[in-house]
Design an enzyme around this catalytic site. Structure first.
Site, PDB file in Angstrom:
ATOM      1  N   ASP A  49     -45.472  -4.365  71.386  1.00  0.00           N
ATOM      2  CA  ASP A  49     -44.961  -3.070  71.862  1.00  0.00           C
ATOM      3  C   ASP A  49     -43.558  -3.310  72.429  1.00  0.00           C
ATOM      4  O   ASP A  49     -42.894  -4.263  72.036  1.00  0.00           O
ATOM      5  CB  ASP A  49     -45.959  -2.472  72.872  1.00  0.00           C
ATOM      6  N   HIS A  67     -41.173  -3.419  69.903  1.00  0.00           N
ATOM      7  CA  HIS A  67     -40.636  -2.068  69.723  1.00  0.00           C
ATOM      8  C   HIS A  67     -39.277  -1.902  70.396  1.00  0.00           C
ATOM      9  O   HIS A  67     -38.810  -0.783  70.572  1.00  0.00           O
ATOM     10  CB  HIS A  67     -41.624  -1.016  70.241  1.00  0.00           C
TER      11      HIS A  67
END
Ligand SMILES: *[C@@H]1O[C@H](CO)[C@@H](O)[C@H](O)[C@H]1NC(C)=O
Ligand SMILES: *[C@@H]1O[C@H](CO)[C@@H](O)[C@H](O)[C@H]1NC(C)=O
Ligand SMILES: *[C@@H]1O[C@H](CO)[C@@H](O)[C@H](O)[C@H]1NC(C)=O
Length: 405
Positions: free
Chosen positions: A216, A239
């Protein structure tokens, strides 16, 4: 004369005497079995208690080897500065059902804390990741974070590794003056919700020369974060580096004062991102600056997304009420994996103001053609190199608004 010159010498002597007299609490002296994979939970807590009560500087030492550790809260206030040096590998229970709280190793209410050592905090997240259902429902099960810093002040975290956390690797909440230096964070690119370092409601947080590979956001910055410096960070997979998401909850505090410099982002889903939910309560995010960033095959390299709505979880398409201002992106270079290289999708209710873009050189090599820049509700000041031409493409329609997680 004599009196005046003796005084500093006496102070210096006292200072050296006190630093030399530091207490070392090796956990093996507190009942931790010497053998490999023994459970050190009780020994660590006992060593912490003695070190924390010491009136001189103290150190808790976790020696090399593999040790099993259940959830612990290492709590202050302590009587003097305290260091926890982890040279071994700590293993969390693999089965999340064996963990009852949202933190595996929690430091709480400690001033002058140092966490150091060549060791690893292994969250053993593989089993837990298969149980993560946060993409399906909002009231998903809360899995433990590897290392939590709650109300820690004047702290330093250096050299340690966080591996395969079940959820976020590191969470910083209500902290002041805490520096991460030369830390390593590792989890697979497809591990869910494994943000590298999440900061919220904290001031003076520095992340320096740190490598983050995870599933993430490498770094995520929540509400109430102020005066943050992020330099020499490598990010990817993951991310990207994100402010937000903001505006999901009522009573969020402003985000202000972020400097991201000299970072390298590789193969991530997003690059540098500011994300706010639609239909949000009022809030602000300001004074955020990104410079000298190298990108290698990064999706959405530069993105302000004020319609952030992963997995269609939002109830309304009404505009965000988070006001974004004083943002700059300078000397951002490299390659994009999506055609939209610079997206500034600001709120129709509260357009972004004081946005500066300078020296952008981002290449895209896809079949649709070269990189583009799409903007709405923003008029940035543009200077220097512009590849792609900033805000040259038509504003995104709601259906074409960025899809980023
Ligand atoms: C911040 O914390 C560090 C590490 O404990 C300390 O050396 C430094 O003096 C602190 N800075 C301020 C401004 O208090
Ligand atoms: C930039 O970051 C890298 C780590 O990615 C570090 O080795 C280098 O020293 C940094 N350069 C400057 C000028 O800070
Ligand atoms: C904008 O950011 C710069 C750089 O951090 C800061 O010096 C300035 O005070 C900010 N301006 C406003 C209006 O907040």
């Amino acid at each position: 004369m004599g009196k005046i010159s003796i005084l500093p010498a006496a102070i210096a002597l006292l200072f050296f005497a006190s630093t030399a007299r530091s207490l070392v609490c090796d956990i093996t002296k507190y009942g931790a079995g010497g053998g490999t994979s023994s459970d050190i939970t009780q020994a660590l807590v006992s060593a912490w208690k003695e070190a924390c009560a010491a009136t001189e500087a103290s150190k808790v030492l976790v020696p090399a080897g593999t040790h099993v550790l259940r959830e612990v809260v290492l709590e202050g206030p302590c009587k003097s500065s305290i260091e926890v040096q982890v040279d071994g590998t700590l293993q969390a229970p693999a089965d999340p059902a064996q963990m009852k709280t949202d933190g595996w190793v929690v430091f709480r209410g400690v001033d002058l804390l140092t966490l150091s050592g060549s060791g690893t905090f292994d969250g053993q997240g593989k089993t837990a990741w298969t149980k993560n259902d946060c993409n399906l429902k909002t009231d998903c099960v809360t899995l433990p974070i590897n290392i939590r810093f709650d109300s820690v002040t004047n702290g330093m975290v250096k050299d340690i590794t966080s591996l395969d956390s079940k959820q976020f690797h590191v969470n910083v909440l209500n902290c002041k003056n805490l520096t991460f230096q030369h830390v390593t964070i590792t989890a697979p690119g497809d591990s869910p919700n494994t943000d590298g370092i999440h900061i919220g409601r904290s001031t003076g947080i520095n992340i320096i020369d740190t490598g983050i590979k995870t599933g993430d956001d490498c770094i995520s910055i929540g509400d109430g974060s102020e005066q943050m410096t992020i330099t020499g960070v490598t990010c990817g997979p993951g991310h990207g580096i994100s402010v937000g998401s903001l505006g999901k909850y009522p009573n969020e505090q402003p985000v202000t004062g972020l400097h991201v410099k000299n970072c390298t982002i590789t193969g991530t889903m997003n690059g540098l991102r500011i994300k706010t939910w639609p239909a949000s309560p009022a809030g602000t995010a300001s004074d955020m600056h990104f410079e000298d960033i190298t990108l290698d095959n990064v999706g959405n390299p530069v993105i302000i997304d004020q319609q952030y709505c992963p997995w269609n979880q939002c109830k309304s398409k009404a505009p965000s009420h988070i006001k974004i201002s004083n943002v700059s992106f300078s000397r951002i270079r490299g390659t994009s994996s999506t055609q939209a290289a610079v997206t500034l999708a600001c709120s129709s209710q509260l357009p972004c103001t004081e946005v500066e873009i300078s020296d952008i050189d981002i290449a895209y090599h896809g079949p649709e053609g070269p990189a583009t820049s799409v903007c709405s509700n923003v008029k940035p000041t543009i200077s220097g190199k512009q590849n792609p031409a900033i805000c040259a493409s038509a504003a995104a329609s709601p259906t074409a608004s960025p899809v980023s997680q």
